[in-house]
Design a protein around this motif. Sequence first.
Motif, mmCIF file in Angstrom:
data_model
loop_
_atom_site.group_PDB
_atom_site.id
_atom_site.type_symbol
_atom_site.label_atom_id
_atom_site.label_comp_id
_atom_site.label_asym_id
_atom_site.label_seq_id
_atom_site.Cartn_x
_atom_site.Cartn_y
_atom_site.Cartn_z
ATOM 1 N N UNK A 182 30.444 -3.801 -57.632
ATOM 2 C CA UNK A 182 30.208 -2.876 -58.698
ATOM 3 C C UNK A 182 31.412 -1.992 -59.042
ATOM 4 N N UNK A 183 32.319 -1.561 -57.968
ATOM 5 C CA UNK A 183 33.576 -0.995 -58.266
ATOM 6 C C UNK A 183 34.685 -1.514 -59.102
ATOM 7 N N UNK A 184 34.441 -2.804 -59.067
ATOM 8 C CA UNK A 184 35.461 -3.604 -60.287
ATOM 9 C C UNK A 184 35.163 -3.070 -61.683
ATOM 10 N N UNK A 185 33.925 -2.598 -62.019
ATOM 11 C CA UNK A 185 33.367 -2.539 -63.305
ATOM 12 C C UNK A 185 33.142 -0.837 -63.767
ATOM 13 N N UNK A 186 33.925 -0.007 -62.579
ATOM 14 C CA UNK A 186 33.350 1.486 -62.620
ATOM 15 C C UNK A 186 34.740 2.120 -62.664
ATOM 16 N N UNK A 187 34.701 2.820 -64.119
ATOM 17 C CA UNK A 187 36.220 3.485 -64.144
ATOM 18 C C UNK A 187 36.186 4.421 -63.466
ATOM 19 N N UNK A 188 35.183 5.016 -62.515
ATOM 20 C CA UNK A 188 35.516 5.911 -61.479
ATOM 21 C C UNK A 188 35.920 5.296 -60.183
ATOM 22 N N UNK A 189 35.923 4.232 -59.882
ATOM 23 C CA UNK A 189 36.200 3.604 -58.804
ATOM 24 C C UNK A 189 38.056 3.342 -58.556
ATOM 25 N N UNK A 190 38.209 3.145 -57.339
ATOM 26 C CA UNK A 190 39.746 2.882 -57.286
ATOM 27 C C UNK A 190 39.715 1.386 -57.715
ATOM 28 N N UNK A 191 38.574 0.703 -57.473
ATOM 29 C CA UNK A 191 38.810 -0.830 -57.699
ATOM 30 C C UNK A 191 38.655 -1.450 -59.105
ATOM 31 N N UNK A 192 38.587 -0.041 -59.986
ATOM 32 C CA UNK A 192 38.455 -0.581 -61.489
ATOM 33 C C UNK A 192 39.349 -1.609 -61.840
ATOM 34 N N UNK A 193 39.077 -2.608 -62.411
ATOM 35 C CA UNK A 193 39.996 -3.690 -62.921
ATOM 36 C C UNK A 193 40.352 -3.269 -64.302
ATOM 37 N N UNK A 194 40.816 -2.273 -64.710
ATOM 38 C CA UNK A 194 41.285 -2.121 -66.256
ATOM 39 C C UNK A 194 42.169 -3.000 -66.675
ATOM 40 N N UNK A 195 41.955 -3.426 -68.113
ATOM 41 C CA UNK A 195 42.784 -4.227 -68.621
ATOM 42 C C UNK A 195 42.778 -5.680 -68.395
ATOM 43 N N UNK A 196 41.963 -6.079 -67.351
ATOM 44 C CA UNK A 196 41.971 -7.366 -67.123
ATOM 45 C C UNK A 196 40.571 -8.059 -66.839
ATOM 46 N N UNK A 197 40.513 -9.221 -66.894
ATOM 47 C CA UNK A 197 39.166 -10.053 -66.857
ATOM 48 C C UNK A 197 38.992 -10.871 -65.613
ATOM 49 N N UNK A 198 39.976 -11.062 -64.624
ATOM 50 C CA UNK A 198 40.166 -11.676 -63.347
ATOM 51 C C UNK A 198 41.231 -10.989 -62.378
ATOM 52 N N UNK A 199 41.229 -11.456 -61.284
ATOM 53 C CA UNK A 199 41.719 -10.690 -60.266
ATOM 54 C C UNK A 199 43.531 -11.291 -60.048
#
Length: 397
Positions: A182-199
Amino acid sequence: MNSSQDPNSCFKKSNVARGGGLHRVLCMQGGDDDSSYAKNSEAPASAISLCRPLLLTTIESMKIFFRNEEEAESLRVADLGCATGYNTLATLDMVVEALRRRYINQCGFEPEFEAFFSDLPSNDFNSLFRSLSNIGILSDNKRKQYYAAGVPGSFYGRLFPRRKLHVAVSLSALHWLSQIPDGVLDKRSAAWNKGRVWIDGAKKEVVEAYAKQSEKDLEDFLKCRKEEIVQGGMLFLLMGGRPASQQPDNQLSDPDSRAKHPFTTSMDQAWQDLINEGMIDEETRDGFNIPAYMRSTEEVERAIRRCGGFEIERMEYSRIVEHSQEKQKQWMIDPISFGKAKANLLRATLGPLIEAHLGPYLSHQLFIRFQNRVSSDISLLHKTCFYGVIVACAIRK
């Protein structure tokens, strides 16, 4: 054109990868056209060929479950994450034939076999079973080698009764996660993967979130198989992976692979093209991530030992090339066909997932831009992309 003008734009906020909805849409592209998984599974086929000797050797050393025909029950084998096409059929044919010959040679009789093809309910089981019928597996003739059945469901949960299976294989499937953290898709999370679609190459928090989800998924998978496989039975795994020495933010093995892999640069550029053209907004792009994680050999070994109940017979890491030299030569002459081939590969693996997020129209536009990006980057034709794979074989204690 703005996405709000498109009738399919209602899909774009779906975030189906979040919170357990992934199982409804994650599947390889069905059918048998140019963008189907059946027509775009050369790399998985190469990986299966690579591990064939190990698989057959382990079958030869397995426990004999029935010594005579009177006490014999059927031997039960399963392909977990079977998808569609030639690979799953060839693999289970190979397993059944190896077991059949062994029982004839060592016990003097041929047991009956049950073969289970399991994947998510979204899988194209219709195409799979049409293929079975075409090669005679489902007909009442002499070519029938086993009784086949489909088992829809996630292999991260229980699929069979206790002590049901003698052989379970999972080929080119376990690198797909049960969900995006969930954090990867949450802009409030430090784990937000902004600007990317993979890791691959993402920041530390994103990678850690993926690694944690991967660890839980593999633990769930192994616990279920521990219940389902009989004592002396075999679990054979082939999955996308990386060597133990490679950190998880480097999901791919080398710079050329990173540049050419369909999940990386050209993919990110295609999404950005849709944003630049006003077809989607950044929020839509950032609401999509690819649910795949390449584990290390160390991560896989640690999970198996922590689960208990299995004895690791062998574990290997290898690299396979993405396509043949013949295709490479053809594409050097015709870069447009190279772009089309790479787009078909992407459609085959991610098409249903992207369409669930964007809708049919916008997903088609994304693949067109991906194809154009690949076709116009001639430097890609001078690079070689390798896929890392882990092969693990374990016996149920």
